[in-house]
Design a protein around this motif. Structure first.
Motif, short mmCIF file in Angstrom:
data_model
loop_
_atom_site.label_atom_id
_atom_site.label_comp_id
_atom_site.label_asym_id
_atom_site.label_seq_id
_atom_site.Cartn_x
_atom_site.Cartn_y
_atom_site.Cartn_z
N ASP A 91 2.56 1.61 -3.51
CA ASP A 91 1.49 2.14 -4.38
C ASP A 91 1.22 3.51 -4.43
O ASP A 91 1.07 4.33 -5.18
N GLU A 92 0.85 4.17 -3.14
CA GLU A 92 0.99 5.60 -2.82
C GLU A 92 2.13 6.16 -3.52
O GLU A 92 2.08 7.40 -4.05
N ARG A 110 1.77 16.06 -0.93
CA ARG A 110 1.78 14.62 -1.20
C ARG A 110 3.18 14.39 -1.79
O ARG A 110 3.78 13.39 -1.06
N ASP A 113 0.72 -1.32 0.05
CA ASP A 113 0.01 0.16 0.03
C ASP A 113 0.94 1.51 -0.02
O ASP A 113 0.39 2.26 -0.58
N ARG A 114 1.91 1.19 0.81
CA ARG A 114 2.86 2.43 0.75
C ARG A 114 3.59 2.72 -0.38
O ARG A 114 3.73 3.70 -0.96
N ALA A 148 -0.16 13.28 3.63
CA ALA A 148 -0.30 12.06 2.69
C ALA A 148 -1.48 12.26 1.72
O ALA A 148 -1.57 11.83 0.60
N ASP A 149 -2.49 13.05 2.50
CA ASP A 149 -3.81 13.31 1.28
C ASP A 149 -3.95 14.59 0.83
O ASP A 149 -5.14 15.00 0.66
N HIS A 162 5.13 11.68 0.46
CA HIS A 162 5.70 10.49 -0.14
C HIS A 162 6.84 10.13 -1.08
O HIS A 162 7.26 8.96 -1.28
N VAL A 212 1.86 9.10 -6.94
CA VAL A 212 2.52 10.58 -6.45
C VAL A 212 3.62 10.78 -7.55
O VAL A 212 3.66 11.91 -8.10
#
Length: 185
Positions: free
Chosen positions: A85-86, A137, A82-83, A130-131, A141, A90
């Motif tokens: 992918d983020e 972002r 998940d990390r 993060a959002d 990230h 970005v």
């Protein structure tokens, strides 16, 4: 000074991500040759995302840092899915912004132009979120993630004068030695 895959594993271990098997490779003083380089058993990082991440790392790392490609690839591949992918999402947004603003992929720009683009986006002054907005972002990230990996690695730490990064063994001894050397000179 060249960063290595071992440095990336050390940085992952500092985050608590690397497993026990990976920590066996952290000692660079073992005389291992390049064929003994560790690998991370994870989903490969797509080439387009990797080139963008390497371009960001080459922009924010000191120019004396070498081996950035393998270091970034190993570090990002070792992140939880998940990390990772983020981070890749970005990176794709940043690359799309570079294509819109300067008609070229981020990786095709020289270091100075990449730095200017990041500053024009306000990444240097953005609060990491993060959002949040794109600049926040990117800061959270990409920039902070890559800088953490750099400073948490043994070679990155040595390159900037931090001999033993947090969570890397030997810190107390090196700090005592540094204090003694400062007192002598």
């Amino acid at each position: 000074m060249d960063l290595s895959r071992r440095d990336a594993l050390a940085a992952l271990a500092a985050t608590g991500v690397a497993g026990v098997a990976g920590t066996a490779f952290l000692d660079d003083g073992d005389g291992a040759d390049a064929s003994d380089e560790p690998t991370v058993d994870a989903t490969p990082v797509p080439d387009d995302g990797l080139t963008t991440l390497v371009a960001v790392a080459e922009t924010v790392y000191p120019s004396a840092a070498g081996g950035v490609d393998a270091f970034v690839e190993t570090y990002v591949a070792g992140l939880p899915d998940d990390r990772r992918d983020e981070v890749l999402a970005v990176a794709a947004d940043l690359d799309a912004t570079a294509r819109d603003w300067v008609d070229a992929p981020l990786a095709d720009l020289d270091r100075s132009t990449r730095d200017d683009l990041l500053r024009d986006l306000g990444v240097d002054v953005a609060d990491p979120d993060a959002d949040g907005y794109l600049s926040e972002r990117i800061r959270f990230h990409l920039v902070n993630e890559l800088l953490y990996a750099f400073y948490a690695s043994p070679t990155g730490g040595r390159l900037v004068g931090i001999e033993n990064p947090v969570a890397y063994p030997g810190g107390t001894e090196s700090y005592q030695r540094a204090a003694m050397e400062d007192g002598d000179g």
